[in-house]
Design a protein around this motif. Sequence first.
Motif, PDB file in Angstrom:
ATOM      1  N   ARG A 248       3.959  -5.160   2.703  1.00 40.12           N
ATOM      2  CA  ARG A 248       4.329  -4.295   3.821  1.00 40.12           C
ATOM      3  C   ARG A 248       3.578  -4.720   5.068  1.00 40.12           C
ATOM      4  NH1 ARG A 248       3.947   2.121   5.264  1.00 40.12           N
ATOM      5  NH2 ARG A 248       5.912   2.129   6.398  1.00 40.12           N
TER       6      ARG A 248
ATOM      7  N   ALA B 286      11.188   6.131   0.373  1.00 39.13           N
ATOM      8  CA  ALA B 286      10.218   6.758   1.280  1.00 39.13           C
ATOM      9  C   ALA B 286      10.841   7.885   2.095  1.00 39.13           C
ATOM     10  CB  ALA B 286       9.624   5.712   2.221  1.00 39.13           C
TER      11      ALA B 286
ATOM     12  N   LYS C  95       2.345  15.496  -0.784  1.00 36.01           N
ATOM     13  CA  LYS C  95       3.513  14.699  -1.190  1.00 36.01           C
ATOM     14  C   LYS C  95       3.833  14.980  -2.658  1.00 36.01           C
ATOM     15  CE  LYS C  95       2.885  11.408   2.421  1.00 36.01           C
ATOM     16  NZ  LYS C  95       3.143  10.139   3.026  1.00 36.01           N
ATOM     17  N   ASP C  96       5.113  14.842  -3.009  1.00 34.13           N
ATOM     18  CA  ASP C  96       5.541  15.113  -4.394  1.00 34.13           C
ATOM     19  C   ASP C  96       4.760  14.247  -5.373  1.00 34.13           C
ATOM     20  OD1 ASP C  96       7.396  16.778  -3.247  1.00 34.13           O
ATOM     21  OD2 ASP C  96       9.029  15.314  -3.362  1.00 34.13           O
ATOM     22  N   THR C  97       4.550  12.991  -5.019  1.00 38.06           N
ATOM     23  CA  THR C  97       3.815  12.070  -5.900  1.00 38.06           C
ATOM     24  C   THR C  97       2.445  12.651  -6.236  1.00 38.06           C
ATOM     25  OG1 THR C  97       4.944  10.190  -4.904  1.00 38.06           O
ATOM     26  CG2 THR C  97       2.855   9.724  -6.032  1.00 38.06           C
TER      27      THR C  97
ATOM     28  N   ASN D  64      10.333  11.355  -9.894  1.00 39.99           N
ATOM     29  CA  ASN D  64      10.175  11.076  -8.466  1.00 39.99           C
ATOM     30  C   ASN D  64       9.717   9.623  -8.305  1.00 39.99           C
ATOM     31  OD1 ASN D  64       9.610  12.801  -5.746  1.00 39.99           O
ATOM     32  ND2 ASN D  64       8.141  11.135  -5.865  1.00 39.99           N
TER      33      ASN D  64
ATOM     34  N   GLY E   2      -1.309  10.433   1.889  1.00 41.47           N
ATOM     35  CA  GLY E   2      -1.520  11.279   3.063  1.00 41.47           C
ATOM     36  C   GLY E   2      -0.812  12.599   2.823  1.00 41.47           C
TER      37      GLY E   2
ATOM     38  N   HIS F  96       2.215  15.234   3.840  1.00 40.93           N
ATOM     39  CA  HIS F  96       3.463  15.463   4.573  1.00 40.93           C
ATOM     40  C   HIS F  96       3.183  16.532   5.616  1.00 40.93           C
ATOM     41  CE1 HIS F  96       6.647  13.208   2.798  1.00 40.93           C
ATOM     42  NE2 HIS F  96       6.617  13.768   1.603  1.00 40.93           N
TER      43      HIS F  96
ATOM     44  N   VAL G  97      -3.576   5.754  -1.913  1.00 43.35           N
ATOM     45  CA  VAL G  97      -4.001   6.815  -1.004  1.00 43.35           C
ATOM     46  C   VAL G  97      -2.766   7.584  -0.555  1.00 43.35           C
ATOM     47  CG1 VAL G  97      -5.068   7.372   1.214  1.00 43.35           C
ATOM     48  CG2 VAL G  97      -6.024   5.543  -0.214  1.00 43.35           C
TER      49      VAL G  97
ATOM     50  N   PRO H 128       6.997   4.874  -2.413  1.00 42.91           N
ATOM     51  CA  PRO H 128       6.125   3.711  -2.191  1.00 42.91           C
ATOM     52  C   PRO H 128       4.801   4.079  -1.525  1.00 42.91           C
ATOM     53  CG  PRO H 128       7.834   3.786  -0.504  1.00 42.91           C
ATOM     54  CD  PRO H 128       8.046   4.989  -1.371  1.00 42.91           C
ATOM     55  N   PHE H 129       3.746   3.366  -1.932  1.00 41.79           N
ATOM     56  CA  PHE H 129       2.407   3.544  -1.361  1.00 41.79           C
ATOM     57  C   PHE H 129       1.804   2.169  -1.127  1.00 41.79           C
ATOM     58  CE2 PHE H 129       1.762   8.091  -1.620  1.00 41.79           C
ATOM     59  CZ  PHE H 129       2.831   8.451  -2.419  1.00 41.79           C
ATOM     60  N   SER H 130       1.563   1.831   0.143  1.00 40.35           N
ATOM     61  CA  SER H 130       0.988   0.515   0.436  1.00 40.35           C
ATOM     62  C   SER H 130      -0.516   0.605   0.689  1.00 40.35           C
ATOM     63  CB  SER H 130       1.698  -0.141   1.621  1.00 40.35           C
ATOM     64  OG  SER H 130       1.559   0.640   2.772  1.00 40.35           O
ATOM     65  N   GLN H 131      -1.050   1.791   0.721  1.00 38.03           N
ATOM     66  CA  GLN H 131      -2.513   1.926   0.651  1.00 38.03           C
ATOM     67  C   GLN H 131      -2.808   1.909  -0.849  1.00 38.03           C
ATOM     68  OE1 GLN H 131      -2.107   5.282   3.698  1.00 38.03           O
ATOM     69  NE2 GLN H 131      -4.274   4.807   3.751  1.00 38.03           N
TER      70      GLN H 131
HETATM   71  C1  LIG Z   1       6.474   0.600   2.182  1.00 38.27           C
HETATM   72  C2  LIG Z   1       5.910   1.982   2.359  1.00 38.27           C
HETATM   73  C3  LIG Z   1       4.589   2.243   2.059  1.00 38.27           C
HETATM   74  C4  LIG Z   1       4.061   3.527   2.179  1.00 38.27           C
HETATM   75  N1  LIG Z   1       2.742   3.740   1.886  1.00 38.27           N
HETATM   76  C5  LIG Z   1       2.236   4.982   1.932  1.00 38.27           C
HETATM   77  C6  LIG Z   1       0.873   5.211   1.574  1.00 38.27           C
HETATM   78  O1  LIG Z   1       0.120   4.316   1.208  1.00 38.27           O
HETATM   79  N2  LIG Z   1       0.424   6.494   1.609  1.00 38.27           N
HETATM   80  C7  LIG Z   1       1.235   7.530   1.979  1.00 38.27           C
HETATM   81  O2  LIG Z   1       0.781   8.684   1.980  1.00 38.27           O
HETATM   82  N3  LIG Z   1       2.538   7.345   2.332  1.00 38.27           N
HETATM   83  C8  LIG Z   1       3.048   6.098   2.296  1.00 38.27           C
HETATM   84  N4  LIG Z   1       4.358   5.889   2.634  1.00 38.27           N
HETATM   85  C9  LIG Z   1       5.210   7.032   2.928  1.00 38.27           C
HETATM   86  C10 LIG Z   1       5.687   7.732   1.619  1.00 38.27           C
HETATM   87  O3  LIG Z   1       6.359   6.809   0.771  1.00 38.27           O
HETATM   88  C11 LIG Z   1       6.624   8.877   1.976  1.00 38.27           C
HETATM   89  O4  LIG Z   1       5.871   9.893   2.637  1.00 38.27           O
HETATM   90  C12 LIG Z   1       7.387   9.481   0.816  1.00 38.27           C
HETATM   91  O5  LIG Z   1       8.355  10.389   1.318  1.00 38.27           O
HETATM   92  C13 LIG Z   1       6.516  10.245  -0.158  1.00 38.27           C
HETATM   93  O6  LIG Z   1       7.365  10.705  -1.161  1.00 38.27           O
HETATM   94  P1  LIG Z   1       7.032  11.885  -2.166  1.00 38.27           P
HETATM   95  O7  LIG Z   1       6.874  13.187  -1.364  1.00 38.27           O
HETATM   96  O8  LIG Z   1       8.229  11.907  -3.063  1.00 38.27           O
HETATM   97  O9  LIG Z   1       5.774  11.545  -2.887  1.00 38.27           O
HETATM   98  C14 LIG Z   1       4.889   4.598   2.599  1.00 38.27           C
HETATM   99  C15 LIG Z   1       6.223   4.332   2.952  1.00 38.27           C
HETATM  100  C16 LIG Z   1       6.716   3.041   2.857  1.00 38.27           C
HETATM  101  C17 LIG Z   1       8.141   2.760   3.250  1.00 38.27           C
END
Ligand SMILES: Cc1cc2nc3c(=O)[nH]c(=O)nc-3n(C[C@H](O)[C@H](O)[C@H](O)COP(=O)(O)O)c2cc1C
Length: 213
Positions: free
Chosen positions: A184, A103, A74-76, A45, A67, A69, A65, A48-51
């Motif tokens: 971001r 994302a 989240k899968d991550t 999988n 959050g 869904h 960080v 992206p995570f910008s926190q």
């Molecule tokens: C540039 C970017 C940064 C993101 N940063 C975060 C973050 O810091 N924390 C978070 O929960 N989701 C963040 N998201 C949203 C997740 O990437 C998104 O929910 C993603 O579908 C999670 O995928 P997963 O379920 O495969 O883990 C971000 C999205 C983008 C486009």
Amino acid sequence: MPTHGGDAVDLEAMSALERYKFLTATVVPRPIALVTTMNAEGLVNAAPFSQFIILSASPAILGIVSGRHPDGTKDTHSNILTRREYVINIVSEDMAQLTQDCAFPFRPEIGEPAHLRIATAPSRIVSVPAIADSPVAFECRLSRTENFGDTATLIAGVVVAVSCRPGLVQGHRVDHAALRPLGRIAGRAYCRTGDVITMAEACDAPFSGLARG
Ligand SMILES: Cc1cc2nc3c(=O)[nH]c(=O)nc-3n(C[C@H](O)[C@H](O)[C@H](O)COP(=O)(O)O)c2cc1C
């Protein structure tokens, strides 16, 4: 005591989503961790995570960080709890579209790298692969998680290995012009870091004798 003088912003009057949007649009620009993880069946999988923050340098501990869904974790986050290993891939400008694409809220059984044809490469130590084109890959082992508020979880990982694109690093010095990191802003807005400004060193006359130690 005079206040700041600007317009007061009432965070409590906002919905949770509005508050998230306001905070992530004001705490800018943010670095981006493109995190690769693996589920119990070995599906890779990427998201992206910008926190994303350096929590400690000695030892090196990085934090992201996650959050929730609308339909759960989240899968991550789930994969990190399952395998306790993951890779934080630094994102360069040319990876902007694939970062945005990763994302998309794909179903858990869809692995972003395979589905979006993003090449991965084996890591040095951890079982989870890195993004092949990422300029820097931090291989991490889960240290701990900490919940904040209603939906946020800080995931802290100790860096157990680092790989950098050839020529990018000399000792500890990084060639930022070659790294071209992506930042971001908010939503689908990103920034480049090519426009660098360098300050004069704060050590001359007005500061002399004021340093601690
Ligand atoms: C540039 C970017 C940064 C993101 N940063 C975060 C973050 O810091 N924390 C978070 O929960 N989701 C963040 N998201 C949203 C997740 O990437 C998104 O929910 C993603 O579908 C999670 O995928 P997963 O379920 O495969 O883990 C971000 C999205 C983008 C486009």
